[in-house]
Design a protein around this motif. Sequence first.
Motif, PDB file in Angstrom:
ATOM      1  N   GLN A 176      -8.291   7.102   8.496  1.00 40.97           N
ATOM      2  CA  GLN A 176      -7.110   6.536   9.190  1.00 40.97           C
ATOM      3  C   GLN A 176      -6.880   6.341  10.649  1.00 40.97           C
ATOM      4  O   GLN A 176      -6.085   6.163  11.191  1.00 40.97           O
ATOM      5  N   LEU A 230      -3.657   4.000  -4.164  1.00 43.22           N
ATOM      6  CA  LEU A 230      -3.520   3.334  -3.081  1.00 43.22           C
ATOM      7  C   LEU A 230      -2.753   1.927  -2.881  1.00 43.22           C
ATOM      8  O   LEU A 230      -2.066   1.941  -1.595  1.00 43.22           O
ATOM      9  N   GLY A 275      -9.369   2.151  10.454  1.00 43.15           N
ATOM     10  CA  GLY A 275      -7.901   2.605   9.868  1.00 43.15           C
ATOM     11  C   GLY A 275      -6.989   1.679   9.712  1.00 43.15           C
ATOM     12  O   GLY A 275      -6.041   1.459   8.945  1.00 43.15           O
ATOM     13  N   LEU A 277       0.714  -1.099  -0.194  1.00 35.80           N
ATOM     14  CA  LEU A 277      -0.026   0.014  -0.097  1.00 35.80           C
ATOM     15  C   LEU A 277       1.030   1.380   0.128  1.00 35.80           C
ATOM     16  O   LEU A 277       2.048   1.319   0.540  1.00 35.80           O
ATOM     17  N   SER A 289       0.019   6.839   2.060  1.00 31.81           N
ATOM     18  CA  SER A 289      -0.952   7.816   2.602  1.00 31.81           C
ATOM     19  C   SER A 289      -2.117   6.922   3.337  1.00 31.81           C
ATOM     20  O   SER A 289      -2.999   7.368   4.047  1.00 31.81           O
ATOM     21  N   LEU A 290      -1.980   5.544   3.259  1.00 27.64           N
ATOM     22  CA  LEU A 290      -2.933   4.803   4.073  1.00 27.64           C
ATOM     23  C   LEU A 290      -2.257   4.682   5.549  1.00 27.64           C
ATOM     24  O   LEU A 290      -3.117   3.666   6.334  1.00 27.64           O
ATOM     25  N   ALA A 291      -1.317   4.868   5.982  1.00 25.60           N
ATOM     26  CA  ALA A 291      -0.656   4.892   7.138  1.00 25.60           C
ATOM     27  C   ALA A 291      -1.565   5.337   8.257  1.00 25.60           C
ATOM     28  O   ALA A 291      -2.128   6.433   7.978  1.00 25.60           O
ATOM     29  N   PRO A 292      -2.078   4.468   9.249  1.00 24.16           N
ATOM     30  CA  PRO A 292      -2.907   5.142  10.271  1.00 24.16           C
ATOM     31  C   PRO A 292      -2.226   6.295  11.065  1.00 24.16           C
ATOM     32  O   PRO A 292      -1.165   6.459  11.420  1.00 24.16           O
ATOM     33  N   ALA A 316      -5.180  -0.060   6.194  1.00 25.06           N
ATOM     34  CA  ALA A 316      -3.856  -0.233   6.372  1.00 25.06           C
ATOM     35  C   ALA A 316      -3.335  -1.399   6.085  1.00 25.06           C
ATOM     36  O   ALA A 316      -2.383  -1.766   5.879  1.00 25.06           O
TER      37      ALA A 316
END
Lengths: 174, 386
Positions: free
Chosen positions: B133, A99, B138, A23, A26-29, B142
């Motif tokens: 997120q 993504l 989130g 991924l 930008s999808l990092a929590p 991820a």
Amino acid sequence: MSAGLSTETSRETGTMTGSDWLLADSLAPIIEGDVLQPLYDGAALGQLVLPFCASCSLPLDLEQQVCDGCGGSDIAWRRVEPVGIVHAATMMHRREPGLVLASAPYPILDVELGSGHRLVMTTADAELSAPAIGDPVHITFRDLGGVRIPSARPHNPEPTVTTSTALSQTEAPA
Amino acid sequence: MTASDRVDLVGLGMTAMSTTPGAAPQELAREAVDLALADAAITRADVDGLLVGSSQGIRPDRLGVAFAAQGGFGDLRLLEHVEIKGATTIAMIQRAALAIAAGEARTVVCVFADAPLVAGRGAGSTYAHSGGQSGTRGLERASGVLGSVPTYALLAQRWMHVSGARPEDLAAIVTTQRAWAVDNPAAVARTPLSADDYLASPLISTPLRRLDCARPVNGSVAVILSNDVAIGHPARLAVRGTGRSHPVRHRRAGAESWFGGGRRAVDDALEHAGMSRSDLDLAELYDPFSVVTLMLLEEYDLTGGAKAGTFVRAGETGPRGRLPTNTGGGQLSGFYLQGMTPLAEAMVQLRAEGGDRQVPGASVALVGGIGGRLDHHAALVLERAA
């Protein structure tokens, strides 16, 4: 730990590249202040840390506030043994541009952990197929934009935990 | 007005169901309300209750209680935004019927509008980019859980594992519902579909193919409930029974977390109606994915004990089957307007306005709603008054 450094590095190169096989960063929590921050703090140390009722030790859902077993409202995040079996598994073929970085379908697993929790995760590395329901998995971590995310190794190439001293349900280090 | 002890559905208004971006939810809702008022042969001045519903998250300008003013209503005695995910439509019907029975309102408009399709992006992309997120969602995002398909794919794999259902059962659901949609002018997918056509549909998340997934649309449906026997469409549809079930479950090892929760809602609705499953002439179930229909047929005990796959492959949910189901094509081939999809089709059938897809003699319908990850179940029994 090096998570901060890798964050800087990956962000300099933009969101379409990153340290993760799957991924975009930008999808990092966003972990600071998140309800799951104890999980991410443990993951940064390479430990799988999950919530239990502090009173009766029932494994709780990740965002559960009150124990459905005893009514207790004290939550203890504890390090658990990083093993589980597959509850359900799918290969995700749709790969959203921007993504998803992977060029092939990727696995998503719903894992029943030895601790009694269930956790959805992908695999630590690209896989050609998803494991079957009931297959054992070992839990390790991916690095996504500097955040370590629990992930599964279906074939358990790493040494198994040999002591019964119980990584499970020991208190996570502060 | 002339009051009755019975609460009837007296008006139905549906916009065109658009698969391309266009009007905002408020404009769509206004159009559906106008159509429903005309259908019931009343005006806004006759309305003293308004319930609005909208889907979560996709766009900030979703329909809310401000629609009372936006939509040109006068002073109201009942005004609420009802939100219980896919169970919202039936919750609105329950709320309206109870308010009318209690004398808190006489004539209530229930409207749902959604416009997830926005310019420059496909529906799948819109859903993939929503979810945020933070929290559990989130963490899931991820982990590659983008949009709602992969979660229902996991559910589908698990359902096939525990029930013995097979991929060809999913195919039978999809082709049967498409056959219904062919004769539904409101459906967005009306081309006849063979099993081979189904297998040519691209996989989204195993075992679900694109054709196993609902078709998001921009659109709105409004319905009107009243106990005033002097108003409304000539075909009177009575609210006979409702039931709800919200199984509070936890995700734990060694247990199922998606199955075994909704039968109570159907049992309660039928008991409330003084009916049994054998009284049902048709079922309109909430079907965002093919596997949900397959699963609910068994979970709701609608197959007479048969495996749902066997039941569907034998044609029992199709025309002339024992329980015609999702007779407008459902959310898969008809249109995905959440709980309004099954309700609108039940009303069309009970009014005998189904044209070439009409179920002959249909007088009692079960309408279903599910929300979340099968965390919420709602059931409604409607009967055409003699």
